[in-house]
Write a protein that holds these residues in place. Structure first.
Motif, PDB file in Angstrom:
ATOM      1  N   ALA A   1       7.805  -4.427  -8.286  1.00 38.39           N
ATOM      2  CA  ALA A   1       8.349  -4.315  -6.928  1.00 38.39           C
ATOM      3  C   ALA A   1       8.573  -5.705  -6.342  1.00 38.39           C
ATOM      4  CB  ALA A   1       7.395  -3.511  -6.043  1.00 38.39           C
ATOM      5  N   PRO A   2       9.557  -5.845  -5.450  1.00 37.81           N
ATOM      6  CA  PRO A   2       9.762  -7.151  -4.807  1.00 37.81           C
ATOM      7  C   PRO A   2       8.498  -7.624  -4.092  1.00 37.81           C
ATOM      8  CG  PRO A   2      11.625  -5.698  -4.374  1.00 37.81           C
ATOM      9  CD  PRO A   2      10.584  -4.864  -5.036  1.00 37.81           C
ATOM     10  N   ALA A   3       8.266  -8.933  -4.145  1.00 38.93           N
ATOM     11  CA  ALA A   3       7.038  -9.479  -3.568  1.00 38.93           C
ATOM     12  C   ALA A   3       6.965  -9.228  -2.067  1.00 38.93           C
ATOM     13  CB  ALA A   3       6.958 -10.979  -3.864  1.00 38.93           C
ATOM     14  N   THR A   4       8.097  -9.300  -1.375  1.00 43.21           N
ATOM     15  CA  THR A   4       8.101  -9.068   0.078  1.00 43.21           C
ATOM     16  C   THR A   4       7.662  -7.655   0.407  1.00 43.21           C
ATOM     17  OG1 THR A   4       9.957 -10.612   0.239  1.00 43.21           O
ATOM     18  CG2 THR A   4       9.505  -9.241   2.154  1.00 43.21           C
ATOM     19  N   TYR A   5       8.176  -6.684  -0.367  1.00 42.35           N
ATOM     20  CA  TYR A   5       7.804  -5.289  -0.132  1.00 42.35           C
ATOM     21  C   TYR A   5       6.323  -5.072  -0.431  1.00 42.35           C
ATOM     22  CZ  TYR A   5       7.365  -0.298  -0.989  1.00 42.35           C
ATOM     23  OH  TYR A   5       6.938   1.000  -0.982  1.00 42.35           O
ATOM     24  N   THR A   6       5.858  -5.597  -1.547  1.00 33.38           N
ATOM     25  CA  THR A   6       4.447  -5.434  -1.919  1.00 33.38           C
ATOM     26  C   THR A   6       3.538  -6.015  -0.852  1.00 33.38           C
ATOM     27  OG1 THR A   6       5.077  -5.564  -4.247  1.00 33.38           O
ATOM     28  CG2 THR A   6       2.766  -5.942  -3.722  1.00 33.38           C
ATOM     29  N   LYS A   7       3.910  -7.160  -0.304  1.00 37.87           N
ATOM     30  CA  LYS A   7       3.095  -7.789   0.733  1.00 37.87           C
ATOM     31  C   LYS A   7       2.987  -6.905   1.970  1.00 37.87           C
ATOM     32  CE  LYS A   7       2.800 -12.098   3.375  1.00 37.87           C
ATOM     33  NZ  LYS A   7       3.443 -13.414   3.652  1.00 37.87           N
ATOM     34  N   VAL A   8       4.102  -6.270   2.365  1.00 36.54           N
ATOM     35  CA  VAL A   8       4.098  -5.396   3.535  1.00 36.54           C
ATOM     36  C   VAL A   8       3.198  -4.187   3.315  1.00 36.54           C
ATOM     37  CG1 VAL A   8       5.541  -3.862   4.932  1.00 36.54           C
ATOM     38  CG2 VAL A   8       6.372  -6.133   4.330  1.00 36.54           C
TER      39      VAL A   8
ATOM     40  N   THR B   1      16.229  -2.664  -1.321  1.00 33.43           N
ATOM     41  CA  THR B   1      14.951  -3.322  -1.018  1.00 33.43           C
ATOM     42  C   THR B   1      14.689  -3.313   0.488  1.00 33.43           C
ATOM     43  OG1 THR B   1      15.222  -4.751  -2.953  1.00 33.43           O
ATOM     44  CG2 THR B   1      13.651  -5.459  -1.273  1.00 33.43           C
ATOM     45  N   GLN B   2      15.740  -3.557   1.285  1.00 38.26           N
ATOM     46  CA  GLN B   2      15.571  -3.487   2.734  1.00 38.26           C
ATOM     47  C   GLN B   2      15.151  -2.085   3.169  1.00 38.26           C
ATOM     48  OE1 GLN B   2      18.756  -4.934   5.154  1.00 38.26           O
ATOM     49  NE2 GLN B   2      18.999  -6.845   3.970  1.00 38.26           N
ATOM     50  N   PHE B   3      15.741  -1.061   2.538  1.00 34.52           N
ATOM     51  CA  PHE B   3      15.349   0.309   2.858  1.00 34.52           C
ATOM     52  C   PHE B   3      13.861   0.523   2.582  1.00 34.52           C
ATOM     53  CE2 PHE B   3      14.375   4.304   0.679  1.00 34.52           C
ATOM     54  CZ  PHE B   3      14.458   5.197   1.746  1.00 34.52           C
ATOM     55  N   CYS B   4      13.389   0.072   1.428  1.00 31.12           N
ATOM     56  CA  CYS B   4      11.982   0.242   1.073  1.00 31.12           C
ATOM     57  C   CYS B   4      11.082  -0.475   2.085  1.00 31.12           C
ATOM     58  CB  CYS B   4      11.728  -0.275  -0.337  1.00 31.12           C
ATOM     59  SG  CYS B   4      12.561   0.675  -1.636  1.00 31.12           S
ATOM     60  N   ILE B   5      11.443  -1.698   2.453  1.00 32.39           N
ATOM     61  CA  ILE B   5      10.617  -2.462   3.395  1.00 32.39           C
ATOM     62  C   ILE B   5      10.605  -1.787   4.766  1.00 32.39           C
ATOM     63  CG2 ILE B   5      10.441  -4.665   4.616  1.00 32.39           C
ATOM     64  CD1 ILE B   5      11.573  -6.011   2.115  1.00 32.39           C
ATOM     65  N   ARG B   6      11.767  -1.327   5.199  1.00 33.21           N
ATOM     66  CA  ARG B   6      11.820  -0.664   6.509  1.00 33.21           C
ATOM     67  C   ARG B   6      11.021   0.634   6.497  1.00 33.21           C
ATOM     68  NH1 ARG B   6      17.433  -0.848   9.817  1.00 33.21           N
ATOM     69  NH2 ARG B   6      17.970  -3.036   9.525  1.00 33.21           N
ATOM     70  N   PHE B   7      11.135   1.357   5.406  1.00 33.41           N
ATOM     71  CA  PHE B   7      10.375   2.612   5.322  1.00 33.41           C
ATOM     72  C   PHE B   7       8.880   2.328   5.386  1.00 33.41           C
ATOM     73  CE2 PHE B   7       8.136   5.781   2.741  1.00 33.41           C
ATOM     74  CZ  PHE B   7       8.403   6.916   3.497  1.00 33.41           C
ATOM     75  N   ALA B   8       8.428   1.311   4.669  1.00 36.76           N
ATOM     76  CA  ALA B   8       7.007   0.968   4.698  1.00 36.76           C
ATOM     77  C   ALA B   8       6.592   0.530   6.103  1.00 36.76           C
ATOM     78  CB  ALA B   8       6.722  -0.137   3.687  1.00 36.76           C
ATOM     79  N   ASN B   9       7.414  -0.272   6.755  1.00 38.65           N
ATOM     80  CA  ASN B   9       7.085  -0.744   8.105  1.00 38.65           C
ATOM     81  C   ASN B   9       7.105   0.376   9.138  1.00 38.65           C
ATOM     82  OD1 ASN B   9       6.537  -3.572   7.984  1.00 38.65           O
ATOM     83  ND2 ASN B   9       8.692  -3.938   7.525  1.00 38.65           N
ATOM     84  N   SER B  10       7.824   1.448   8.846  1.00 41.72           N
ATOM     85  CA  SER B  10       7.905   2.553   9.805  1.00 41.72           C
ATOM     86  C   SER B  10       6.934   3.684   9.454  1.00 41.72           C
ATOM     87  CB  SER B  10       9.337   3.098   9.828  1.00 41.72           C
ATOM     88  OG  SER B  10       9.449   4.184  10.712  1.00 41.72           O
ATOM     89  N   PHE B  11       6.815   4.027   8.166  1.00 36.74           N
ATOM     90  CA  PHE B  11       5.994   5.175   7.767  1.00 36.74           C
ATOM     91  C   PHE B  11       4.506   4.868   7.858  1.00 36.74           C
ATOM     92  CE2 PHE B  11       3.610   7.189   4.307  1.00 36.74           C
ATOM     93  CZ  PHE B  11       3.706   8.514   4.694  1.00 36.74           C
ATOM     94  N   ILE B  12       4.097   3.686   7.382  1.00 34.51           N
ATOM     95  CA  ILE B  12       2.655   3.407   7.341  1.00 34.51           C
ATOM     96  C   ILE B  12       2.050   3.362   8.738  1.00 34.51           C
ATOM     97  CG2 ILE B  12       0.926   1.733   6.570  1.00 34.51           C
ATOM     98  CD1 ILE B  12       2.751   1.013   4.259  1.00 34.51           C
ATOM     99  N   PRO B  13       2.685   2.726   9.754  1.00 34.65           N
ATOM    100  CA  PRO B  13       2.099   2.820  11.107  1.00 34.65           C
ATOM    101  C   PRO B  13       1.978   4.259  11.610  1.00 34.65           C
ATOM    102  CG  PRO B  13       3.649   1.005  11.016  1.00 34.65           C
ATOM    103  CD  PRO B  13       3.784   1.748   9.727  1.00 34.65           C
ATOM    104  N   LYS B  14       2.988   5.123  11.248  1.00 39.56           N
ATOM    105  CA  LYS B  14       2.861   6.536  11.623  1.00 39.56           C
ATOM    106  C   LYS B  14       1.689   7.189  10.907  1.00 39.56           C
ATOM    107  CE  LYS B  14       7.635   7.578  12.936  1.00 39.56           C
ATOM    108  NZ  LYS B  14       8.809   8.436  12.675  1.00 39.56           N
ATOM    109  N   PHE B  15       1.512   6.830   9.660  1.00 42.60           N
ATOM    110  CA  PHE B  15       0.377   7.362   8.907  1.00 42.60           C
ATOM    111  C   PHE B  15      -0.943   6.942   9.554  1.00 42.60           C
ATOM    112  CE2 PHE B  15      -2.731   6.614   5.434  1.00 42.60           C
ATOM    113  CZ  PHE B  15      -2.917   7.926   5.041  1.00 42.60           C
TER     114      PHE B  15
END
Length: 808
Positions: free
Chosen positions: A723-730, A666-680
């Protein structure tokens, strides 16, 4: 009596108004057939007459109506007179009753006064009768006390002479009861201490007791001194022990101290520092000597000393104190000859002996459980034949001090504690060898079995071996001490936890050869720095992705670090439980726990960067599309399909490898979202200029990518889990920003720049001026410097107003 007089008499009294409850009034009206309407305060005579005589023709019956009223009025007056007369009669009867009651009360008061006078006369007569009886009773009590005192005095005088005679003739058995009786008599005469004769008798008794104590000590010395020709029998000595029990406690203590020293003289001579067998390599001989000596003592002296004296326990306790002192002295003088094997041998033999003492003397003076010493005649508890099949049991305590109610454990072994640093050093050496083996195994090529294990992200086997060795060391050291050596052991544990993290876990990571740590244990900052060097930098042109085996190694390091982290927490708790309470605060493995946290964090970052690297070509392809020349909106673009394909190819393998560590996936998914989406989002800004149709297509692609990212934790899985709520929120927060940017790009300017700024701040309240400029560039807005400057001022003011409203 006239009715008017009655009325006048009634009115002369106090006016009493009685108010009845509504329920009572309604009941009265019901019994009386209702209240006349004329009694009502709201009665209207005119209305009543109009109702009774509504027409002129009805006036013909007015005479009959008036007659009825007069008749009714006469009846009411008659009832009133009757009630007034009855009330007057009742009043007179009440007054008569009151007078009768007062007369009776006066008569009763006279009778009570007469009874009181008679009682006083009776009490006076009783006092006169019993005054002489009280005098007789007092005289009797005084006479009884005098007779008792004379009897006690006679017993004391005769008993002193008798005690003196029996003392000289050593009639110890006959002395006990008279001595106890005399001591009770002396206690009775405590209030007559000022009488000279009694003081003289008391001094004579104390002199006899002192003489008895000295005589008994002399008898024991004659009986147990080597070379003496004593004729005193064991029976006489046994009877003397009974006398000692009724003397001062110090007499018994001095006698026992002397006797125990006599019993241990042979031991001190045989194992003196000059003797070869005094060295710790022969420590078992000391304990064997005590076993033999106790067996012989209990067999030969069992009929002399009472069981309540616990002679064997007292001898053993003194033996332990002497042994501890002598071993401490001899090890101090020959410290260079003490090695770890010899030390552990002596500790183990001592521990077994102390455990035997714990079992033998449980419930006695030093024990914790009750035992019937009166029936305990098993004099062969130290028989080696009985001990042949007995193995020592671990005691959950350290050697010196607190051992859960057993003071025998550590009574001798405390002398070894200053030398336990040798044991800790040997553990350090063993751990050094063990870690060297782990390091070599980590560098060796993986076998087929290891490869299959690594594909599932399993815990590295050497980790379990390390903590198993830690557990054995902790259990063994806890049996030896709870003091400072436990703090040293904790330091050794911490040292090799850092060594394992740096030289094994880090070495297991792919491409670790370029930043491998030296074998010497580095400090914490250097480990973290070297771990950061494992993270690849795209700017250096290193765009090679990890292979499936390398991904497995990284996930294996994550699961192993998690295991190390959790086990280190439990290890710290166990160390604090085993160590002395005053030293528990000195044990702190937080730095090692932080190190494992950092390793996990960096491994997750490596996986995130690897997946980002796979998506980088697709993002670059997005920026190369001519978004200005789009004619119509179709399906999702190819770059989105490419990104989703990479997610489907990579994430399921990671999820399977981290199946035992779901929280880190779950931490991997959250970190990926926090890193990939700003690049996108940054690549969206590069898509300029862009038409309205192009913006719509890019908005569609963003929505499809958002849907894929929301399904990322369960992508490629047959089992669909939310999906975990924290990840979905991000994901929703960041992708919503991308959608809002594209909607702003699609919004027309039409010369209404202020409205566009307000709309921009409303949709993206957290954006900066730089992002505002990027959106304008995407729209292809051609603005002069003055317009752009005024827009910046307007943007800042609008943001300020919005923030102030939010704060309110």
């Amino acid at each position: 009596m006239d009715s008017n007089d009655i009325l006048d008499d009634k009115d002369s009294g106090p006016e009493v108004q009685i108010n009845f409850p509504s329920s009572v009034m309604s009941r009265i009206e019901e019994m009386m057939g209702g209240t006349e309407q004329f009694d009502s305060a709201e009665f209207d005579a005119v209305a009543y007459i109009n109702r009774v005589f509504p027409t002129e023709q009805s006036l013909s019956g007015v005479e009959s109506a008036a007659a009825r009223c007069e008749f009714h009025l006469a009846g009411v007056e008659h009832d009133i007179r009757r009630l007034v007369r009855a009330q007057a009669e009742q009043r007179e009867a009440g007054q008569n009753a009151l007078v009768d009651a007062q007369r009776c009360i006066a008569e009763l008061a006279l009778q009570v006064a007469d009874i009181n006078k008679k009682a006083e006369r009776s009490e006076s007569m009783v006092r006169e009768i019993t005054s002489e009886i009280k005098q007789l009773d007092c005289a009797k009590s005084n006479l009884t006390a005098a007779i008792t005192a004379l009897n006690h005095l006679h017993m004391l005088v005769g008993g002193v002479d008798k005690l003196r005679s029996m003392t000289r003739s050593r009639q110890y058995k006959e002395i006990v009861l008279p001595m106890q009786a005399i001591m009770e008599v002396l206690q009775h005469f405590e209030c007559y201490r000022e009488i000279r004769e009694l003081s003289s008798l008391r001094e004579q008794v104390h002199a006899i007791r002192t003489e008895l104590a000295a005589q008994i000590r002399a008898d024991f010395k004659d009986a147990f001194t080597a070379g003496s020709k004593s004729t005193i029998s064991h029976r006489t000595l046994s009877e003397a022990c009974a006398v000692v029990d009724i003397l001062e406690p110090k007499v018994k203590q001095e006698l026992l101290k002397w006797f125990i020293n006599v019993q241990l003289q042979e031991y001190q001579h045989l194992f003196s520092a000059e003797q070869e067998c005094a060295w710790i390599s022969f420590v078992e001989r000391r304990y064997a000597w005590l076993k033999r000596h106790l067996l012989a003592t209990e067999e030969s002296l069992a009929n002399i000393f009472p069981h309540s004296w616990r002679l064997s326990e007292a001898i053993t306790q003194q033996f332990c104190k002497i042994t501890r002192s002598e071993l401490s002295n001899i090890m101090s003088s020959r410290r260079s000859e003490v090695d770890v094997k010899l030390l552990l041998y002596a500790i183990q033999k001592t521990y077994n002996f102390e455990l035997l003492l714990h079992k033998r003397f449980t419930g006695t003076e030093l024990g914790a459980e009750p035992v019937d010493v009166g029936n305990d005649k098993s004099t062969n508890e130290f028989d080696d034949n009985k001990l042949a099949g007995v193995e020592p049991e671990p005691v959950e305590a350290g050697r010196p001090g607190g051992n859960n109610g057993s003071p025998w454990i550590g009574l001798i072994g405390a002398c070894f504690e200053p030398y336990l640093s040798l044991y800790i050093s040997s553990l350090d050496t063993n751990l050094r060898s063990l870690c060297d083996r782990f390091i070599q195994d980590a560098k060796a090529p993986a076998s087929s079995s290891d490869t299959s294990a690594n594909t599932s992200g399993a815990v590295i086997s050497s980790c379990a071996d390390l903590f198993l060795f830690y557990k054995k060391c902790l259990v063994q050291c806890a049996r030896l001490t709870t003091g400072e050596p436990m703090i040293e052991l904790a330091g050794v544990f911490q040292k090799y936890l850092r060594e394992y993290a740096s030289a094994v876990l880090q070495a297991s990571l792919p491409r670790a050869h370029s930043s491998a740590l030296p074998l010497a244990v580095p400090s914490m900052p250097s480990i973290v720095t070297n771990l950061h060097t494992l993270l690849r930098d795209d700017n250096q042109g290193n765009d090679a992705r990890y292979t499936k085996q390398e991904i497995s190694k990284i996930t294996s390091v994550i699961t192993t670090s998690e295991y190390c982290l959790e086990t280190t927490i439990h290890l710290e708790q166990k160390l604090k439980e085993k160590v002395s309470p005053g030293l528990a605060d000195k044990i702190d493995m937080t730095p090692e726990q932080d190190l494992f946290h950092k390793i996990i964090s960096n491994c997750i970052q490596m996986l995130v960067q690897d997946l980002e690297l796979a998506s980088e070509p697709a993002l670059q392809a997005m920026t190369k599309i001519s978004w200005l020349n789009f004619d119509n909106v179709g399906d999702q673009s190819s770059y989105v399909t490419q990104i989703i394909m990479h997610l489907k190819n990579s994430v399921p393998n990671l999820r399977d490898n981290l199946s035992s560590s779901r929280k880190y996936f779950t931490q991997f998914c959250i970190r990926f979202a926090n890193s990939f989406i700003p690049k996108f989002i940054q690549n969206i800004y590069k898509c300029k200029p862009i038409s309205t149709v192009g913006s719509e297509q890019l908005l569609l692609d963003t929505h499809m990518l958002k849907t894929a990212l929301l399904e990322l934790p369960s992508i490629g899985s047959e089992v669909r889990r939310p999906a975990p709520a924290t990840y979905t929120k991000v994901v929703i927060k960041l992708m919503t920003k991308a959608e809002m940017i594209l909607k702003l790009v699609m919004a027309p300017l039409d010369g209404n720049l202020e409205g566009f700024v307000a709309q921009f701040v409303q949709l993206l309240p957290e954006c900066t001026v730089a992002e505002f400029h990027k959106v304008l560039d995407m729209k292809g807005a051609k603005l002069s410097k003055a317009q752009l400057s005024s827009l910046d001022v307007l943007f800042k003011e609008t943001c300020k107003n919005v923030n102030s409203d939010i704060n309110k």
